[in-house]
Design a protein around this motif. Structure first.
Motif, PDB file in Angstrom:
ATOM      1  N   ALA A 284      12.719   5.434 -18.343  1.00 39.75           N
ATOM      2  CA  ALA A 284      13.284   6.350 -17.343  1.00 39.75           C
ATOM      3  C   ALA A 284      12.899   5.916 -15.938  1.00 39.75           C
ATOM      4  CB  ALA A 284      12.808   7.781 -17.607  1.00 39.75           C
ATOM      5  N   LEU A 285      11.645   5.460 -15.756  1.00 41.84           N
ATOM      6  CA  LEU A 285      11.216   4.976 -14.442  1.00 41.84           C
ATOM      7  C   LEU A 285      12.009   3.748 -14.036  1.00 41.84           C
ATOM      8  CD1 LEU A 285       9.325   4.972 -12.002  1.00 41.84           C
ATOM      9  CD2 LEU A 285       7.659   3.701 -13.388  1.00 41.84           C
ATOM     10  N   GLU A 286      12.272   2.868 -14.970  1.00 39.83           N
ATOM     11  CA  GLU A 286      13.053   1.671 -14.681  1.00 39.83           C
ATOM     12  C   GLU A 286      14.462   2.032 -14.224  1.00 39.83           C
ATOM     13  OE1 GLU A 286      14.974  -2.005 -17.274  1.00 39.83           O
ATOM     14  OE2 GLU A 286      13.124  -1.070 -17.990  1.00 39.83           O
ATOM     15  N   ILE A 287      15.043   3.059 -14.838  1.00 41.11           N
ATOM     16  CA  ILE A 287      16.425   3.430 -14.537  1.00 41.11           C
ATOM     17  C   ILE A 287      16.525   4.271 -13.270  1.00 41.11           C
ATOM     18  CG2 ILE A 287      18.399   4.795 -15.394  1.00 41.11           C
ATOM     19  CD1 ILE A 287      17.572   3.852 -18.224  1.00 41.11           C
ATOM     20  N   VAL A 288      15.596   5.229 -13.081  1.00 39.76           N
ATOM     21  CA  VAL A 288      15.725   6.176 -11.970  1.00 39.76           C
ATOM     22  C   VAL A 288      15.574   5.494 -10.615  1.00 39.76           C
ATOM     23  CG1 VAL A 288      13.293   6.887 -11.722  1.00 39.76           C
ATOM     24  CG2 VAL A 288      15.120   8.550 -11.308  1.00 39.76           C
ATOM     25  N   GLN A 289      14.930   4.326 -10.567  1.00 40.54           N
ATOM     26  CA  GLN A 289      14.720   3.672  -9.269  1.00 40.54           C
ATOM     27  C   GLN A 289      15.974   2.970  -8.743  1.00 40.54           C
ATOM     28  OE1 GLN A 289      12.287  -0.293  -9.850  1.00 40.54           O
ATOM     29  NE2 GLN A 289      11.610   1.191 -11.377  1.00 40.54           N
ATOM     30  N   ILE A 290      17.000   2.863  -9.569  1.00 43.23           N
ATOM     31  CA  ILE A 290      18.260   2.255  -9.128  1.00 43.23           C
ATOM     32  C   ILE A 290      19.238   3.363  -8.737  1.00 43.23           C
ATOM     33  CG2 ILE A 290      20.154   0.708  -9.744  1.00 43.23           C
ATOM     34  CD1 ILE A 290      17.393  -0.606  -9.810  1.00 43.23           C
TER      35      ILE A 290
ATOM     36  N   TYR B 291      21.792   8.842  -4.985  1.00 39.12           N
ATOM     37  CA  TYR B 291      20.721   8.284  -5.805  1.00 39.12           C
ATOM     38  C   TYR B 291      20.695   8.804  -7.231  1.00 39.12           C
ATOM     39  CZ  TYR B 291      16.938   4.984  -5.209  1.00 39.12           C
ATOM     40  OH  TYR B 291      16.185   3.840  -5.240  1.00 39.12           O
ATOM     41  N   ASN B 292      20.712  10.123  -7.381  1.00 37.56           N
ATOM     42  CA  ASN B 292      20.558  10.676  -8.731  1.00 37.56           C
ATOM     43  C   ASN B 292      21.175  12.062  -8.784  1.00 37.56           C
ATOM     44  OD1 ASN B 292      19.047  12.183 -11.019  1.00 37.56           O
ATOM     45  ND2 ASN B 292      18.476  10.053 -11.355  1.00 37.56           N
ATOM     46  N   SER B 293      22.033  12.292  -9.781  1.00 37.65           N
ATOM     47  CA  SER B 293      22.721  13.578  -9.908  1.00 37.65           C
ATOM     48  C   SER B 293      22.369  14.290 -11.205  1.00 37.65           C
ATOM     49  CB  SER B 293      24.242  13.363  -9.830  1.00 37.65           C
ATOM     50  OG  SER B 293      24.671  12.472 -10.862  1.00 37.65           O
ATOM     51  N   ALA B 294      21.215  13.963 -11.807  1.00 37.90           N
ATOM     52  CA  ALA B 294      20.847  14.571 -13.094  1.00 37.90           C
ATOM     53  C   ALA B 294      20.664  16.079 -12.985  1.00 37.90           C
ATOM     54  CB  ALA B 294      19.572  13.927 -13.633  1.00 37.90           C
TER      55      ALA B 294
ATOM     56  N   GLY C 226      21.927  18.058 -10.325  1.00 37.43           N
ATOM     57  CA  GLY C 226      22.944  18.748  -9.537  1.00 37.43           C
ATOM     58  C   GLY C 226      23.615  17.797  -8.571  1.00 37.43           C
ATOM     59  N   PRO C 227      24.452  18.335  -7.664  1.00 34.13           N
ATOM     60  CA  PRO C 227      25.112  17.484  -6.672  1.00 34.13           C
ATOM     61  C   PRO C 227      24.078  16.725  -5.836  1.00 34.13           C
ATOM     62  CG  PRO C 227      25.996  19.728  -6.615  1.00 34.13           C
ATOM     63  CD  PRO C 227      24.789  19.764  -7.490  1.00 34.13           C
ATOM     64  N   TYR C 228      24.436  15.522  -5.406  1.00 35.00           N
ATOM     65  CA  TYR C 228      23.552  14.788  -4.503  1.00 35.00           C
ATOM     66  C   TYR C 228      23.254  15.668  -3.291  1.00 35.00           C
ATOM     67  CZ  TYR C 228      25.651  10.956  -7.191  1.00 35.00           C
ATOM     68  OH  TYR C 228      26.114  10.145  -8.201  1.00 35.00           O
ATOM     69  N   LYS C 229      22.003  15.693  -2.869  1.00 35.02           N
ATOM     70  CA  LYS C 229      21.609  16.537  -1.739  1.00 35.02           C
ATOM     71  C   LYS C 229      20.591  15.798  -0.907  1.00 35.02           C
ATOM     72  CE  LYS C 229      21.882  20.420   0.472  1.00 35.02           C
ATOM     73  NZ  LYS C 229      21.992  19.606   1.704  1.00 35.02           N
ATOM     74  N   GLY C 230      20.851  15.685   0.372  1.00 34.67           N
ATOM     75  CA  GLY C 230      19.930  15.018   1.283  1.00 34.67           C
ATOM     76  C   GLY C 230      20.591  14.836   2.636  1.00 34.67           C
ATOM     77  N   GLY C 231      19.787  14.603   3.646  1.00 36.90           N
ATOM     78  CA  GLY C 231      20.280  14.609   5.013  1.00 36.90           C
ATOM     79  C   GLY C 231      21.017  13.355   5.442  1.00 36.90           C
ATOM     80  N   LEU C 232      21.556  13.445   6.657  1.00 32.14           N
ATOM     81  CA  LEU C 232      22.195  12.330   7.344  1.00 32.14           C
ATOM     82  C   LEU C 232      21.350  12.017   8.573  1.00 32.14           C
ATOM     83  CD1 LEU C 232      25.918  13.520   7.198  1.00 32.14           C
ATOM     84  CD2 LEU C 232      24.904  11.662   5.859  1.00 32.14           C
ATOM     85  N   ARG C 233      20.774  10.836   8.633  1.00 31.02           N
ATOM     86  CA  ARG C 233      19.910  10.447   9.743  1.00 31.02           C
ATOM     87  C   ARG C 233      20.685   9.587  10.725  1.00 31.02           C
ATOM     88  NH1 ARG C 233      13.727   8.480   9.011  1.00 31.02           N
ATOM     89  NH2 ARG C 233      13.721  10.651   8.287  1.00 31.02           N
TER      90      ARG C 233
ATOM     91  N   GLN D 226      13.831  12.152  -2.153  1.00 31.04           N
ATOM     92  CA  GLN D 226      14.612  13.384  -2.221  1.00 31.04           C
ATOM     93  C   GLN D 226      14.866  13.817  -3.660  1.00 31.04           C
ATOM     94  OE1 GLN D 226      15.812  14.426   1.139  1.00 31.04           O
ATOM     95  NE2 GLN D 226      15.790  16.396   0.096  1.00 31.04           N
ATOM     96  N   ILE D 227      15.013  12.862  -4.572  1.00 28.59           N
ATOM     97  CA  ILE D 227      15.250  13.195  -5.979  1.00 28.59           C
ATOM     98  C   ILE D 227      14.161  14.124  -6.490  1.00 28.59           C
ATOM     99  CG2 ILE D 227      15.430  12.301  -8.333  1.00 28.59           C
ATOM    100  CD1 ILE D 227      16.150   9.564  -7.103  1.00 28.59           C
ATOM    101  N   PHE D 228      12.907  13.734  -6.250  1.00 31.37           N
ATOM    102  CA  PHE D 228      11.773  14.449  -6.825  1.00 31.37           C
ATOM    103  C   PHE D 228      11.416  15.684  -5.999  1.00 31.37           C
ATOM    104  CE2 PHE D 228      11.545   9.877  -7.629  1.00 31.37           C
ATOM    105  CZ  PHE D 228      11.862   9.908  -8.981  1.00 31.37           C
ATOM    106  N   LYS D 229      11.628  15.596  -4.682  1.00 34.01           N
ATOM    107  CA  LYS D 229      11.437  16.772  -3.841  1.00 34.01           C
ATOM    108  C   LYS D 229      12.373  17.892  -4.275  1.00 34.01           C
ATOM    109  CE  LYS D 229      11.361  16.154   0.610  1.00 34.01           C
ATOM    110  NZ  LYS D 229      11.760  15.958   2.026  1.00 34.01           N
ATOM    111  N   ASN D 230      13.653  17.563  -4.461  1.00 39.22           N
ATOM    112  CA  ASN D 230      14.625  18.566  -4.858  1.00 39.22           C
ATOM    113  C   ASN D 230      14.289  19.142  -6.228  1.00 39.22           C
ATOM    114  OD1 ASN D 230      15.807  17.853  -2.472  1.00 39.22           O
ATOM    115  ND2 ASN D 230      17.675  17.022  -3.348  1.00 39.22           N
ATOM    116  N   ALA D 231      13.790  18.278  -7.115  1.00 45.83           N
ATOM    117  CA  ALA D 231      13.392  18.758  -8.445  1.00 45.83           C
ATOM    118  C   ALA D 231      12.289  19.801  -8.333  1.00 45.83           C
ATOM    119  CB  ALA D 231      12.930  17.585  -9.305  1.00 45.83           C
ATOM    120  N   LEU D 232      11.352  19.609  -7.398  1.00 45.56           N
ATOM    121  CA  LEU D 232      10.215  20.522  -7.256  1.00 45.56           C
ATOM    122  C   LEU D 232      10.616  21.889  -6.715  1.00 45.56           C
ATOM    123  CD1 LEU D 232       7.543  18.034  -5.853  1.00 45.56           C
ATOM    124  CD2 LEU D 232       7.583  19.062  -8.134  1.00 45.56           C
ATOM    125  N   THR D 233      11.789  21.993  -6.085  1.00 48.59           N
ATOM    126  CA  THR D 233      12.228  23.305  -5.576  1.00 48.59           C
ATOM    127  C   THR D 233      12.675  24.232  -6.698  1.00 48.59           C
ATOM    128  OG1 THR D 233      14.575  22.724  -5.278  1.00 48.59           O
ATOM    129  CG2 THR D 233      13.059  22.205  -3.450  1.00 48.59           C
TER     130      THR D 233
END
Length: 453
Positions: A33-39, A67-70, A72-79, A96-103
């Motif tokens: 899973a670590l190998e896959i999630v980093q892509i 990056y990852n939609s496991a 929900g919808p992709y979520k993250g800012g525009l810089r 953002q993947i893991f931050k969003n998971a923690l919410t």
């Protein structure tokens, strides 16, 4: 195959990998899973051509890393910043993947932006850039696909222009962006959310480890870097509670208030930054000392709590060592990956020794309040409702409490150090806790959906 160097992304990946070492040793099946999630699932890169006020064309690079939609919808800012490149956006999207998971909300991870610099541009130039940027981005986002938000350089004005462009191009009024205006689909507390959430997280850390440093006491001294949205609202919440805020900063230098910033000071700085001004104008003003080219961390002889709220890698190893000597007991990131790997190692070494040590919280946990309220904005949009400020604030507090408890539990289980040589109880690693808890949630969802087995 040799890939181009991506230092920011490699740093974020290394932090996760190191944090997962104990967990993966006990659960080796998750290595796949670590190998896959980093892509990333998808990387979009495109040209943005816009006209300045003299009618001259300019070109910038636009990006969206889905990056990852496991979850929900992709979520993250525009810089929007000249420093934006693929390494920075991959690091931000990965975090953002893991931050969003923690919410605990149903959001995947993504990030985007452009090397366009809004500073020094007129409103009309910014509007033309946003419309040109959205002309391509609108093909790849949607309320159930990818919901961008603001970030550095993308404030309320830019979000409004981007939303207006999307609405015209797609002829639909939907919650495709968060950080919208309160009267047209936005959420109360969204501008304040990252700063407020940071303080709610810190309150829990203080109560568990150093209750004598209550944020309601003026004797509790807090150092903050940055002077943007996160820093301003973190400072205002601390001042409201009663703590003393000693510092703010910007890209040109650090501003120290030995007697503490007042609410009016922070509000004036907020107005100054909206106009593109520099904290350097406070040089020589009574009650302040300005240090050009400096960050706050080595300027303060005594500090109880340090909150990096500017940008990535803003606390170096030497600065971390100074904070330890200055008596800091809590370091929590309001910025994403605000501390270098070497600085984190200093804090984690201090923590592992027990006693009067530093307890460090990574941004993917402590600054999750912003994306949490973005998720609440998405929920309100789906219901066509606007919740009262008190309701949103209460939900934010609960989300930050749950996030802290998840990190604490996972950190207690998977931190390698349980006690110091002297027998003093050692606080669990919140870095390990945040990374393990977020990773397990995402990896399990990926497995259930067939991404690995």
């Amino acid at each position: 195959m040799v890939l181009p160097s991506e230092p920011e992304f490699e740093q974020a990946l290394n932090e996760l990998t190191v944090s997962l070492s104990s967990f993966l040793a006990a659960n080796p099946q998750y290595k796949k899973a670590l190998e896959i999630v980093q892509i990333p699932e998808r990387i979009l890169q495109f040209r943005v051509v816009w006209e300045d006020d003299q009618g001259q064309p300019h070109v910038n690079r636009g990006y969206r890393v889905q990056y990852n939609s496991a979850l929900g919808p992709y979520k993250g800012g525009l810089r929007l910043h000249p420093s934006v490149n693929l390494s920075i956006l991959k690091f931000l999207g990965f975090e953002q993947i893991f931050k969003n998971a923690l919410t605990g909300l149903n959001m995947g991870g993504g990030k985007g932006g452009s090397d366009f610099d809004p500073k020094g541009k007129s409103d009309s130039e910014i509007r033309r850039f946003c419309y040109a940027f959205m002309a391509e981005l609108q093909r790849h986002i949607g309320k159930d696909t990818d919901v961008p938000a603001g970030d550095i350089g993308t404030g309320a004005r830019e979000v409004a222009f981007l939303f207006g462009a999307y609405k015209k191009l797609r002829n639909e009024f939907v919650g495709v962006l968060t950080g919208k205006g309160a009267t047209w689909g936005g959420s109360h507390i969204r501008p304040e959310a990252t700063g407020y959430g940071l303080i709610y997280y810190v309150e829990l850390m203080v109560a568990a480890s150093v209750p004598h440093l209550a944020l309601t006491s003026s004797s509790t001294k807090v150092a903050i870097s940055g002077s943007g949205n996160v820093a301003q609202f973190a400072a205002l919440k601390l001042i409201e509670l009663g703590a003393t805020v000693l510092s703010l900063s910007d890209s040109k230098g650090a501003l120290i208030a030995p007697g503490g910033f007042k609410k009016a000071d922070v509000e004036a700085i907020g107005a100054l930054k909206l106009k593109g001004g520099s904290l350097g104008i406070y040089s020589g003003k009574e009650g302040f000392t300005y240090h050009a080219g400096k960050r706050p961390w080595e300027l303060l002889e005594k500090v109880d709590i340090a909150l990096p709220c500017a940008t990535q890698n803003e606390v170096s190893e030497a600065e971390a060592q100074h904070l330890v000597k200055a008596g800091a007991r809590i370091v929590a990131e309001g910025s994403n990956m605000g501390c270098t790997q070497e600085a984190i190692a200093v804090f984690e070494k201090s923590r592992s020794q027990g006693g009067e040590s530093v307890w460090y919280a990574p941004g993917k946990a402590s600054n999750a309040g912003g994306v949490a309220v973005s998720g609440l904005e998405m929920a309100q949009n789906s219901q066509r409702l606007t919740w009262a400020p008190q309701e949103v604030d209460a939900k934010l507090k609960n989300i930050m409490k749950d996030c802290y408890e998840i990190c604490l539990e996972a950190g207690t289980k998977w931190s390698e150090d349980g006690a110091s040589a002297a027998g003093n109880k050692v606080l669990p690693s919140l870095v390990v806790g945040a990374n393990v808890a977020g990773f397990i949630k995402v990896a399990d969802a990926m497995k259930a959906q067939g991404d690995w087995w």
